[in-house]
Design an enzyme around this catalytic site. Structure first.
Site, PDB file in Angstrom:
ATOM      1  N   SER A  42       0.799  -1.228   0.000  1.00 36.41           N
ATOM      2  CA  SER A  42       0.000   0.000   0.000  1.00 36.41           C
ATOM      3  C   SER A  42       0.829   1.274   0.000  1.00 36.41           C
ATOM      4  O   SER A  42       0.313   2.345  -0.299  1.00 36.41           O
ATOM      5  CB  SER A  42      -0.941   0.014   1.203  1.00 36.41           C
ATOM      6  OG  SER A  42      -0.225   0.157   2.413  1.00 36.41           O
ATOM      7  N   LYS A 119       0.951   4.400   7.012  1.00 38.37           N
ATOM      8  CA  LYS A 119       0.441   5.227   5.914  1.00 38.37           C
ATOM      9  C   LYS A 119       1.078   6.615   6.009  1.00 38.37           C
ATOM     10  O   LYS A 119       1.785   6.935   6.967  1.00 38.37           O
ATOM     11  CB  LYS A 119      -1.086   5.376   5.998  1.00 38.37           C
ATOM     12  CG  LYS A 119      -1.881   4.086   6.077  1.00 38.37           C
ATOM     13  CD  LYS A 119      -1.912   3.329   4.768  1.00 38.37           C
ATOM     14  CE  LYS A 119      -2.735   2.045   4.906  1.00 38.37           C
ATOM     15  NZ  LYS A 119      -2.686   1.228   3.678  1.00 38.37           N
TER      16      LYS A 119
END
Length: 278
Positions: A42, A119
């Protein structure tokens, strides 16, 4: 006749040494740095599957999330940070707290599952965040996006979970070259980083999110292959992340393994030793 001092029991001494080592390691991991191995794609191409790094816990101070979680489903171990430091949970505050900055790469605990995620911090408390036609808009102003070539990787199982990369030029057969257009995105505070695009999909257009006080908005750099704050927790996403759920900042990759385990040293990527994260 003088009595001889009793010899220490070797087994007991060994156990004491192990216990002391575990206590020291636990204190170090709780207060300073936590090891983290990247399990998914990701955050490509900033972080690759198999990157091993240490998370700086001193950057933002401490909360219940600073205590380590131990999750080993294969042997039935699931010790949550709240099980150890739950007395610090609940008021969304931190000890010696510091403010995360937009663009930081951050490890945090998922608001529902408690699992560690990594993230990029996009939205601060009070911000509005929206994605329109794949362009990130913060507080009504589109970010600057410039073409930066093509990210290439081999189409094959990656990491211990055997994830296969998604490709913009797909479908790509086993061993073929998987391509994704790469862009450089510049945030309002001047932080620039690469993002990848796979194709047009629902996450390229979102409603306007208003980040609540004490909460943060995170997105993956591999924009079309990231479960992040664009999707609420009720439908399987991350949603907004409370301040107290932040674990720390990722600053530098120590080494990186392209194999199924970080112990496969012959698969280590020579160009990623001690690489800074930006």
């Amino acid at each position: 006749m003088a009595s001889q001092a009793a010899k220490p029991n070797g087994f007991i001494e060994t156990v004491k040494t192990v216990v002391y080592a575990l206590v020291i390691a636990g204190v170090f991991r709780t207060l300073f740095f936590q090891p983290f191995w990247i399990p998914s794609g990701s955050m490509k191409d900033t972080l690759l599957i198999g990157d091993f790094l240490f998370v700086n816990k001193m950057a933002y101070g401490y909360s219940y999330a600073s205590c380590p979680s131990i999750y080993l489903p294969g042997i039935g171990i699931d010790i949550d940070a709240a099980d150890i430091c739950g007395f610090l949970d609940g008021d969304n505050s931190r000890i010696l707290g510091g403010d995360p900055e937009r663009g930081d790469v951050v490890v945090f605990r998922h608001p529902v599952t408690g699992r560690d995620f990594i993230k990029r911090l996009i939205g601060l408390p009070g911000d509005t965040v929206q994605v329109t036609n794949g362009v990130l808009i913060i507080n009504g102003t589109p970010t600057t996006v410039e073409q930066a070539g093509v990210f290439e990787e081999i189409s094959e199982p990656q990491g211990p979970q055997g994830h296969r990369p998604r490709c913009a030029n797909g479908p790509v057969g086993e061993g073929g070259v998987c391509e994704k257009p790469r862009f450089t995105e510049t945030l309002p505070n001047g932080v620039s980083h690469d993002i990848l695009n796979i194709g047009t999909q629902g996450s390229d257009n979102t409603p306007v999110f208003t980040v609540p006080e004490g909460q943060y908005f995170f997105m993956g750099d591999n924009r079309d292959n990231s479960s992040d704050s664009r999707v609420p927790t009720l439908v399987g996403g991350v949603g907004f992340v409370p301040y107290e759920n932040i674990v720390g900042r990722a600053d530098r990759i120590m080494f990186s393994s392209a194999g199924r385990s970080m112990l496969y040293f012959w698969t280590w990527r020579a160009d990623r030793f001690f690489k800074g994260i930006s």
